[in-house]
Design a protein around this motif. Sequence first.
Motif, PDB file in Angstrom:
ATOM      1  N   LYS A  47      -4.913  -0.880   6.184  1.00 14.24           N
ATOM      2  CA  LYS A  47      -6.191  -0.722   5.488  1.00 14.24           C
ATOM      3  C   LYS A  47      -7.306  -1.278   6.366  1.00 14.24           C
TER       4      LYS A  47
ATOM      5  N   ASP B  11      -3.441   6.260  -4.567  1.00  8.57           N
ATOM      6  CA  ASP B  11      -3.607   5.340  -5.694  1.00  8.57           C
ATOM      7  C   ASP B  11      -2.683   5.786  -6.813  1.00  8.57           C
TER       8      ASP B  11
ATOM      9  N   PHE C  98       1.194   5.400   0.665  1.00 12.17           N
ATOM     10  CA  PHE C  98       0.596   6.547   1.331  1.00 12.17           C
ATOM     11  C   PHE C  98       1.429   7.779   1.016  1.00 12.17           C
TER      12      PHE C  98
ATOM     13  N   ALA D   1       3.793  -1.494   3.485  1.00  6.15           N
ATOM     14  CA  ALA D   1       3.401  -0.105   3.250  1.00  6.15           C
ATOM     15  C   ALA D   1       4.626   0.710   2.872  1.00  6.15           C
TER      16      ALA D   1
ATOM     17  N   ASP E 172       0.869  -1.175   0.000  1.00  4.85           N
ATOM     18  CA  ASP E 172       0.000   0.000   0.000  1.00  4.85           C
ATOM     19  C   ASP E 172       0.907   1.227   0.000  1.00  4.85           C
TER      20      ASP E 172
ATOM     21  N   SER F 218      -3.854   7.420   1.973  1.00  7.66           N
ATOM     22  CA  SER F 218      -3.755   6.365   0.972  1.00  7.66           C
ATOM     23  C   SER F 218      -3.666   6.989  -0.411  1.00  7.66           C
TER      24      SER F 218
ATOM     25  N   PHE G   1      -8.668  -5.268   7.016  1.00 11.27           N
ATOM     26  CA  PHE G   1      -7.688  -6.306   6.732  1.00 11.27           C
ATOM     27  C   PHE G   1      -7.155  -6.879   8.039  1.00 11.27           C
TER      28      PHE G   1
END
Length: 98
Positions: free
Chosen positions: A80, A48, A41, A89, A39, A46, A83
Motif C-alpha cells: 500500500k 475491499d 488483492f 497480503a 490486504d 486492491s 506504508f
Amino acid sequence: ERRPEARLSDFVREIPGVLVFMQGNRAAVEVRGSACTPDVFLDGISFDMDREVGLNQLFTQELEAIEVYKGQEVPGEFLKVGFQRPCRAIVIWSRRGT
C-alpha cells in the motif's frame, strides 16, 4: 473443480499460517504472526471485501490461484502506498483475470 460447493474460506483455511474466523456468514482472515489485517488483492488490484460476507463473497468456481505473502515477502506491486512496513497480503487470481 473437484469441490465446486466449497467456499473461498475453505480453501484459504488450508494454507499454512492462515487463520479463518467465521462470524455468522462472515469469513474474517488473519495471517499468523501479525496483528494487522492482511490486504487483499483480486487480479492485482486492491480489493475491499464486503464487511458482512468477507472472503466468501468470491465464488470458488471463478478462482485460479491464491497467494499469501508475509511481511518482507510482499512484492512491491502489493504494497500500500505510504506504508513503511508491509503487513500481509492475500492475492487472489480469477480465471477471467488470467
